[in-house]
Motif scaffolding. Structure first.
Motif, short mmCIF file in Angstrom:
data_model
loop_
_atom_site.label_atom_id
_atom_site.label_comp_id
_atom_site.label_asym_id
_atom_site.label_seq_id
_atom_site.Cartn_x
_atom_site.Cartn_y
_atom_site.Cartn_z
N THR A 70 0.84 -1.19 0.00
CA THR A 70 0.00 0.00 0.00
C THR A 70 0.89 1.25 0.00
O THR A 70 2.10 1.15 0.19
N GLU A 71 0.27 2.39 -0.16
CA GLU A 71 1.02 3.64 -0.10
C GLU A 71 1.65 3.81 1.29
O GLU A 71 2.78 4.28 1.43
N GLU A 72 0.92 3.41 2.30
CA GLU A 72 1.44 3.47 3.68
C GLU A 72 2.66 2.55 3.83
O GLU A 72 3.64 2.89 4.49
N GLY A 73 2.60 1.39 3.19
CA GLY A 73 3.75 0.48 3.21
C GLY A 73 4.95 1.07 2.50
O GLY A 73 6.09 0.93 2.96
N ARG A 74 4.71 1.76 1.39
CA ARG A 74 5.82 2.42 0.67
C ARG A 74 6.47 3.51 1.51
O ARG A 74 7.68 3.65 1.53
N LYS A 75 5.63 4.29 2.19
CA LYS A 75 6.17 5.36 3.06
C LYS A 75 7.04 4.76 4.16
O LYS A 75 8.14 5.24 4.44
N THR A 76 6.53 3.72 4.79
CA THR A 76 7.28 3.07 5.87
C THR A 76 8.60 2.52 5.34
O THR A 76 9.63 2.67 5.98
N LEU A 77 8.55 1.89 4.19
CA LEU A 77 9.76 1.34 3.59
C LEU A 77 10.78 2.45 3.31
O LEU A 77 11.97 2.28 3.56
N SER A 78 10.30 3.59 2.84
CA SER A 78 11.23 4.68 2.54
C SER A 78 11.93 5.18 3.81
O SER A 78 13.09 5.58 3.77
N TYR A 79 11.25 5.13 4.95
CA TYR A 79 11.86 5.56 6.21
C TYR A 79 12.89 4.56 6.74
O TYR A 79 13.88 4.95 7.35
#
Length: 105
Positions: A70-79
């Motif tokens: 999900t987009e939330e998963g992508r954000k978390t991965l980027s961090y």
């Protein structure tokens, strides 16, 4: 233990982020088990937790669970992507490029 479990979840997110199609439970498990990072039950716990927190979306098609980031998963991965070593990233990239056609089908 918490750090290694976090790593398994980041590996799953990284794999799903690198491709443009969903992967099944078996496909995600195959890589992690083949590389002997952890056992089957830990992979299932990681997938379940990622789904419950909204980092993965699961769709069932003909008795197969397909996972999407999900987009939330992508954000978390980027961090947190720096927590995945370059060696593990290379193994994932290599696995995806070698098995990309099989995985898509």
């Amino acid at each position: 233990m918490a750090d290694t479990f976090t790593l398994y979840k980041l590996i799953i997110l990284y794999m799903l982020d690198k491709i443009s199609f969903p992967l099944s439970n078996a496909q995600l498990s195959e890589f992690i088990l083949e590389k002997e990072y952890t056992d089957y039950f830990t992979v299932q716990s990681a997938l379940s937790e990622l789904s419950e927190t909204g980092f993965l979306k699961v769709r069932t098609v003909r008795n197969t669970s397909l996972y999407y980031i999900t987009e939330e998963g992508r954000k978390t991965l980027s961090y947190f992507s720096k927590k995945i070593s370059s060696a593990i990233r290379e193994e994932i990239d290599s696995f995806l490029s070698e098995h990309g056609y099989e995985l898509r089908n």
